[in-house]
Design a protein around this motif. Structure first.
Motif, PDB file in Angstrom:
ATOM      1  N   LEU A   1       0.828   2.572  -1.681  1.00  0.00           N
ATOM      2  CA  LEU A   1       1.379   3.297  -2.822  1.00  0.00           C
ATOM      3  C   LEU A   1       2.293   4.436  -2.393  1.00  0.00           C
TER       4      LEU A   1
ATOM      5  N   LEU B   1      10.895   7.298  -6.601  1.00  0.00           N
ATOM      6  CA  LEU B   1      10.988   8.548  -7.354  1.00  0.00           C
ATOM      7  C   LEU B   1      12.256   9.370  -7.088  1.00  0.00           C
TER       8      LEU B   1
ATOM      9  N   CYS C   1       6.014   4.852  -3.949  1.00  0.00           N
ATOM     10  CA  CYS C   1       6.404   6.009  -4.772  1.00  0.00           C
ATOM     11  C   CYS C   1       7.568   6.769  -4.139  1.00  0.00           C
TER      12      CYS C   1
END
Length: 235
Positions: free
Chosen positions: A164, A172, A168
């Motif tokens: 993860l 992002l 991310c």
């Protein structure tokens, strides 16, 4: 009264440390493999949906692969342990005197006198012969065999948590910062997992950190190069 009521048993503590170390390594695998995948895709395309799809696919495939591999490995180990325990139980039933002498011999080899070793073996046999022989001869606790389902679940979860982070990190930030941010985030995370793994194993953190950071950097550099080549060639 136990003078150290909260002191963990050595074998139980070692088992917990092994599980924790396996979890850290699983997270490390999730970080590196997913980072390499998303960096490669991001080097070839700025399409967020393509990066997200590749990242989720890699996360899912990696977590399942880790879980299945761990389940098969631990199941094989558990089958071997059960076979050894069954053999020990059979020998205790068929040759109790021989097994008693063997148990006494184990304690003699550990430094007890022959008389004391014999007495210890007799008392342990009277209390629980099977458990005594399993622990002394095989180093196993019949009631604490490794559960393959627990191992599979632990590996899948640790891999997912690790994966993860790069997912991310690549999604992002703004497009122009995606790859630099991911490189920095991944290398910092790898430094942390390398340090934790080394401390759990009682080794020097600096060497372990260097290995995982260099390995992660190389993996991302290679996949970035592949992505660039794919973008240039229009694949």
């Amino acid at each position: 009264m136990d003078p150290h009521p909260h002191e963990p048993h050595t074998e139980a503590l070692a088992s917990r440390l092994n599980w924790l170390r396996a979890g850290v390594l699983g997270a490390n695998d999730g970080i590196v493999s997913t980072a390499g995948l998303v960096v490669g895709v991001a080097a070839a395309s700025t399409d967020t949906s393509a990066i997200l799809t590749a990242g989720i696919a890699g996360l899912g495939a990696g977590a399942i692969s880790m879980a299945v591999g761990e389940y098969v490995s631990v199941s094989t180990q558990r089958d071997s342990e059960r076979a050894l325990l069954a053999k020990e139980a059979r020998e205790l039933k068929e040759e109790p005197d021989t097994e008693l002498a063997e148990l006494a011999g184990i304690y003699t080899a550990k430094g007890l006198t022959a008389e004391t070793a014999r007495k210890v073996a007799e008392e342990l046999t009277a209390h629980d012969a099977f458990a005594a022989h399993a622990e002394a001869e095989l180093g196993l606790d019949p009631d604490e065999l490794t559960n393959p389902w627990h191992a599979a679940f632990s590996s899948a979860v640790s891999f997912t948590l690790g994966a993860l982070l790069p997912l991310c990190a690549i999604l992002l930030p703004p497009v122009q910062w995606r790859i630099p941010v991911t490189f920095v985030a991944v290398l910092l995370a790898l430094a942390a997992t390398g340090s934790i793994s080394a401390r759990l194993g009682g080794s020097a953190p600096s060497r372990a950190v260097l290995r995982v950071v260099v390995g992660g950097a190389v993996a991302m550099a290679v996949t970035y190069g592949i992505g660039q080549l794919a973008d240039v060639s229009g694949i």
